[in-house]
Design an enzyme around this catalytic site. Structure first.
Site, PDB file in Angstrom:
ATOM      1  N   HIS A  68       3.835  -2.210   2.948  1.00  9.94           N
ATOM      2  CA  HIS A  68       3.844  -0.856   2.370  1.00  9.94           C
ATOM      3  C   HIS A  68       5.092  -0.631   1.516  1.00  9.94           C
ATOM      4  O   HIS A  68       6.163  -1.119   1.858  1.00  9.94           O
ATOM      5  CB  HIS A  68       3.785   0.180   3.492  1.00  9.94           C
ATOM      6  CG  HIS A  68       2.533   0.079   4.319  1.00  9.94           C
ATOM      7  ND1 HIS A  68       2.428  -0.792   5.383  1.00  9.94           N
ATOM      8  CD2 HIS A  68       1.341   0.693   4.216  1.00  9.94           C
ATOM      9  CE1 HIS A  68       1.209  -0.699   5.897  1.00  9.94           C
ATOM     10  NE2 HIS A  68       0.532   0.195   5.213  1.00  9.94           N
ATOM     11  N   ASP A 112       0.823  -1.210   0.000  1.00  9.78           N
ATOM     12  CA  ASP A 112       0.000   0.000   0.000  1.00  9.78           C
ATOM     13  C   ASP A 112       0.860   1.265   0.000  1.00  9.78           C
ATOM     14  O   ASP A 112       2.031   1.230   0.387  1.00  9.78           O
ATOM     15  CB  ASP A 112      -0.879   0.037   1.258  1.00  9.78           C
ATOM     16  CG  ASP A 112      -1.963  -1.030   1.270  1.00  9.78           C
ATOM     17  OD1 ASP A 112      -1.990  -1.895   0.376  1.00  9.78           O
ATOM     18  OD2 ASP A 112      -2.787  -0.995   2.205  1.00  9.78           O
TER      19      ASP A 112
END
Ligand SMILES: *[C@@H]1O[C@H](CO)[C@@H](O)[C@H](O)[C@H]1NC(C)=O
Ligand SMILES: *[C@@H]1O[C@H](CO)[C@@H](O)[C@H](O)[C@H]1NC(C)=O
Length: 305
Positions: A268, A117
């Site tokens: 991430h 993400d």
């Protein structure tokens, strides 16, 4: 500011500072110096000017543009709630509070698979170089238009791109119009940069309820949640709230949970340490992983141009 919000703040600040630099290697060497275009903003397309009357990408509070296919009568009226608060009524099916999953949410995978993400970011190319399998990136619209070259690199490598909103807002706190704006502007950013309309979205912070879902469904989109949280962003807090070895030992546990490793891992690609952890995790799990679309046997994009 809570820890996660602080991490997001540093991602956006890092990007703002990288944006102003013409070149310059950071200690990790993650920004490819042979590609100064990495800092070129995605041009605002003519078709979007024709539709909105605007001439530039918006800031973190994008304007709501009415769309003829959105029916406000079909938006569920779950109450708005601030970040960090929970609805007393579990029928709102919040994932962030109650790990509630709705019928059309993707939340697991037959093979243990990574997902990333918050990018694209200056750290993403290093991850792309290291990965030997196709994975899933949920991108923030503001970063898509800031780092279009990185976005296109992700696409060219064969990875799946999903949506992570325009500016990483906690969606249940927003009005219906603001939620629509978070979707529409990030869809437009992805279409301008990658010539496709996303099918899969991940709500920031897992912040989702039936109101958010009822809006996303009108775009033909489905939510993607996760089985395992790596909490990799805690590597970036000052002082760090988590160590690399804690993360890798969790990954080992997830691998050995059943005879056949399964599930989606939340990671991430917004910052150097999370990218380094992602590379190590890919070595631990190996390349036998799936994209989210492959996990559920679904399509990659609603449409490509
Ligand atoms: C990744 O996806 C692309 C496009 O679908 C495909 O050509 C490529 O073989 C895939 N790579 C791997 C390692 O599976
Ligand atoms: C997507 O981009 C194409 C141009 O490549 C444009 O014609 C189309 O209207 C766009 N659609 C959306 C929904 O952004």
């Amino acid at each position: 500011m809570n820890q996660k919000a602080q991490y997001i703040f540093s991602v956006l600040t890092l990007m703002a500072s990288a944006f102003g630099e013409s070149s310059g290697e950071n200690s990790d060497g993650v920004v490819p110096l042979d590609s100064p275009e990495i800092f070129k903003t995605q041009p605002f397309p003519d078709w979007l000017h024709a539709f909105t009357g605007l001439n530039a990408w918006p800031d973190e509070n994008p304007p709501y543009i009415p769309l003829e296919f959105i029916d406000f009568e079909n938006i569920v009226s779950d109450p708005r709630r601030e970040f960090g608060t929970c609805p007393p009524d579990r029928s709102t099916c919040s994932f962030d509070c109650y790990k509630c999953i709705s019928y059309d949410d993707a939340y697991t995978c037959p093979k243990l698979s990574q997902t990333f993400d918050d990018g694209p970011s200056p750290s993403t190319p290093k991850l792309l170089k290291a990965l030997t399998h196709n994975t899933t990136f949920f991108t923030v619209g503001l970063n898509v238009v800031k780092y279009p070259e990185v976005y296109q690199q992700i696409q060219q490598k064969g990875h799946l791109l999903g949506l992570h909103t325009w500016s990483h807002k906690f969606l249940p706190s927003l009005s219906n119009e603001e939620i629509i704006a978070q979707f529409q502007w990030s869809i437009w950013a992805m279409n301008a940069t990658g010539s496709h309309l996303p099918k899969w979205y991940r709500p920031p912070y897992g912040g989702i309820d039936n109101r958010v879902r009822s809006i996303a469904r009108q775009f033909g989109m489905q939510a993607v949640l996760w089985d395992y949280d790596s909490f990799d962003w805690k590597l970036e807090s000052v002082p760090p709230q988590r160590t690399e070895s804690e993360i890798y030992s969790d990954v080992q546990k997830w691998r050995h949970k059943t005879w056949s490793p399964a599930g989606l891992i939340l990671e991430h690609d917004g910052m150097p340490k999370t990218v380094n952890a992602g590379i190590e995790i890919s070595k631990i799990i190996g390349p036998d992983q799936l994209t989210v679309a492959q996990c559920v046997g679904g399509i990659d994009y609603i449409r490509t141009f």
